[in-house]
Design an enzyme around this catalytic site. Structure first.
Site, short mmCIF file in Angstrom:
data_model
loop_
_atom_site.label_atom_id
_atom_site.label_comp_id
_atom_site.label_asym_id
_atom_site.label_seq_id
_atom_site.Cartn_x
_atom_site.Cartn_y
_atom_site.Cartn_z
CB SER A 93 52.96 16.55 27.18
OG SER A 93 53.56 16.68 25.91
NE ARG A 145 63.00 23.62 24.60
CZ ARG A 145 62.25 23.20 25.53
NH1 ARG A 145 61.62 21.69 25.05
NH2 ARG A 145 61.66 23.66 26.53
CG ASP A 176 48.13 20.66 22.18
OD1 ASP A 176 48.75 20.54 21.33
OD2 ASP A 176 48.12 19.96 23.52
CG HIS A 222 51.71 20.40 23.72
ND1 HIS A 222 50.89 19.42 23.61
CD2 HIS A 222 52.86 20.01 24.20
CE1 HIS A 222 51.41 18.54 24.48
NE2 HIS A 222 52.79 18.99 24.65
CG ASP A 223 54.59 25.14 25.84
OD1 ASP A 223 54.86 24.00 26.21
OD2 ASP A 223 55.80 26.08 25.46
#
Lengths: 195, 375
Positions: free
Chosen positions: B154, B224, B319, B352-353
């Site tokens: 990222s 968050r 992602d 994405h994680d």
């Protein structure tokens, strides 16, 4: 590295230092060979995760892409040669990938197993699908999806305006000059855009 | 194969820099501290160093644990350690908390030497390029002339790219995972909503909330929560939470009913309890500003012309924050320059994680790449 005689033919057609793209590069052995003997700037395209890792482990540049979707993003005429060694028969989008190879490459090099090889014809006459050195799979587990002959491929090139710069045909490694569509198990083509 | 292990108990170290750092934004940091950790041993030739760059919420604590906090395990512990893909038997691995961070390096929580007060919102804007400059100074301090590789996921991947552009002679390989060459309008839009959540929190006090003895926890929590949505994929959320109801049926309330609500609130609260709001603002802006092609009229291939490193680019199919197409932009720009580049597009459901997981193919790619790397 397993000896592949089509590699020798392909190598002869590559000049030192060329930019080369190998579609369906497998474990990267052809590219490693070309890097060694022709010092090419080589890239492979492979979509199988395990083969991709094998290429990475051996230091071969490899890009994970699905050839069925073409070569989108690669620049026109960027490569000197775009190679597809014994993979064309495993792709659905035959015409699309040939057009893409000649879009991004000055020349395309294509090798494929000749379905009309006399042993294959004999197998069919005997009522069974051919299984041979170059068609090693059974009909129910073959990765191949297109079954075609040298004559078929010549006709397709004609139809699509693809220039055949050179064609070599082989029977288990031996050059075949007469009746290649009957006597050759593998053909290797050097293709270009028709001027 | 030897069973992969943890690097074990680790100790964070500090480096103090008194040479002022001129920042891309025009500001200057007169002096600063970087907190970092190292794993493995620098070889005699000083050729086996690998820098691991962190993303938005990461830190210098990449691997191992602290003796007094055995549960505080490094954020990329599954990658870094003896026998792991980034093998500390072979490599000397460096993790550093970036400038403007909130894990020990100089940042908005630190005292501004000019005023004696905490920097707060007055902390200068820092960019990816500034981070890389500071990392290079840390490398000087550690006696590392050239990194064998710089790796990150990222925003960390963007730092790897920036290394290849700003210090081409000081990096052998750049490994950019789940990264992008620049943010899209949609990416910036998500960042802006996150920032607005913080900036409009009554407890933000213009960024000087420290003096008020409060933190803008609500804003940070919302930021968050929003971020987390973009880190996961639709599929992974569906699989993890689906439409599961805490009470098994609708109770018609704004309290937690759906499990996804519970998850996001939990993640938001956890984050707001320890992360600094000003660092969050600064870091999202660093993301937004990152655009190496900008000074080349948007031509990424032209931007990469000065890179000499070899590259590994990795993306994940699900992602949507930095989609595979963004990674392919980088691959194409590198191809244009005839760089050595490999590209893996990992089939992983976690969005994405995914870059933090140890998915088999993903780690096989990284292991293969590091194994091949000469040091």
């Amino acid at each position: 590295m397993a000896y592949r005689y089509d590699y020798e033919v392909i190598t002869q057609w590559i000049e030192p230092g060329e930019k080369v793209l190998d579609l369906g590069c497998g474990d990267g052995s052809l590219l490693r060979h070309l890097i060694e003997v022709r010092q090419v700037q080589g890239y492979g395209i492979e979509n199988d995760p395990d083969k991709l890792v094998t290429c990475i482990e051996s230091g071969v540049n490899v890009l994970q892409m699905d050839l069925e979707k073409g070569l989108a993003g690669l620049e026109d005429g960027f490569f000197d040669h775009v190679i597809m060694s014994l993979s064309l028969q495993a792709i659905h989008n035959t015409q699309g990938i040939l057009a893409e190879m000649l879009r991004v490459g000055r020349e395309a090099v294509v090798s494929f197993p000749n379905f009309a090889y006399w042993r294959h014809r004999q197998a069919i006459l005997n009522g069974r699908m051919p299984v041979s050195e170059n068609l090693p799979h059974q009909w129910f587990n073959t990765p191949n999806v297109r079954f075609f002959t040298i004559a078929d491929f010549d006709a397709l090139c004609e139809l699509n305006g693809i220039a055949v710069h050179e064609r070599l045909a082989f029977d288990e490694g031996k050059l075949v000059l007469d009746e290649p569509n009957f006597l050759a198990s593998v053909a290797v083509y050097r293709l270009g855009r028709r001027a | 194969m030897i069973q992969p292990q943890s690097v074990g108990a680790v100790v964070a170290q500090r480096a103090h820099f008194t040479e002022p750092l001129a920042l891309k934004s025009g500001g200057t940091l007169p002096e600063y501290e970087l907190v970092y950790e190292t794993y493995g041993t620098l070889n005699a030739a000083r050729s086996n160093a690998v820098l691991v760059c962190h993303a938005l919420s990461g830190s210098h604590h990449v691997a191992g644990y602290y003796a007094d906090e055995p549960d505080n395990i490094g954020w990329w512990d599954n990658l870094v350690g003896p026998g792991k893909p980034l093998d500390t038997h072979r490599f000397f691995v460096v993790g550093v908390n970036n400038l403007g961070g909130c894990h020990g390096s100089t940042g908005p929580k630190s005292a501004n030497p000019a005023t004696g007060r905490r920097w707060g919102a007055d902390f200068p804007f820092v960019t990816v390029e500034d981070w890389v400059t500071a990392q290079a100074r840390l490398a000087d301090r550690l006696g590392i002339e050239r990194f064998a590789a710089v790796v990150g996921g990222s925003l960390g991947g963007m730092q790897a790219l920036a290394w290849s552009l700003h210090y081409p002679k000081r990096i052998g390989h750049a490994i950019a995972i789940a990264a992008a060459p620049r943010l899209t309008a949609q990416n910036i839009a998500f960042n802006e909503v996150a920032r607005q959540a913080i900036l409009t929190d009554p407890d933000f006090h213009g960024g000087h909330f420290y003096e008020h003895g409060v933190v803008p926890a609500r804003g940070l929590k919302l930021a968050r929560m929003l971020g987390h949505i973009t880190y996961l994929s639709d599929d992974s959320m569906a699989e993890k939470f689906g439409r599961s109801l805490r009470h098994g049926r609708a109770v018609y309330s704004y309290d937690v009913e759906f499990e996804i609500e519970s998850y996001l609130r939990y993640q938001g609260d956890k984050f707001a309890a320890h992360f600094d709001a000003n660092t969050y603002l600064l870091t999202t802006k660093a993301l937004d500003y990152f655009d190496p092609a900008f000074e080349y009229g948007g031509n990424l291939a032209a931007a990469f012309a000065r890179a000499t490193a070899d590259f590994l680019i990795v993306s994940f199919t699900t992602d949507w924050r930095f989609a595979p197409a963004r990674s392919r932009e980088m691959v194409n720009a590198l191809l244009h320059n005839q760089r050595n580049v490999s590209y893996a597009e990992i089939d992983c459901a976690a969005g994405h994680d995914s870059f933090l997981l140890d998915e088999t193919h993903y780690h096989a790619v990284l292991r293969g790449y590091f194994n091949r790397m000469g040091v």
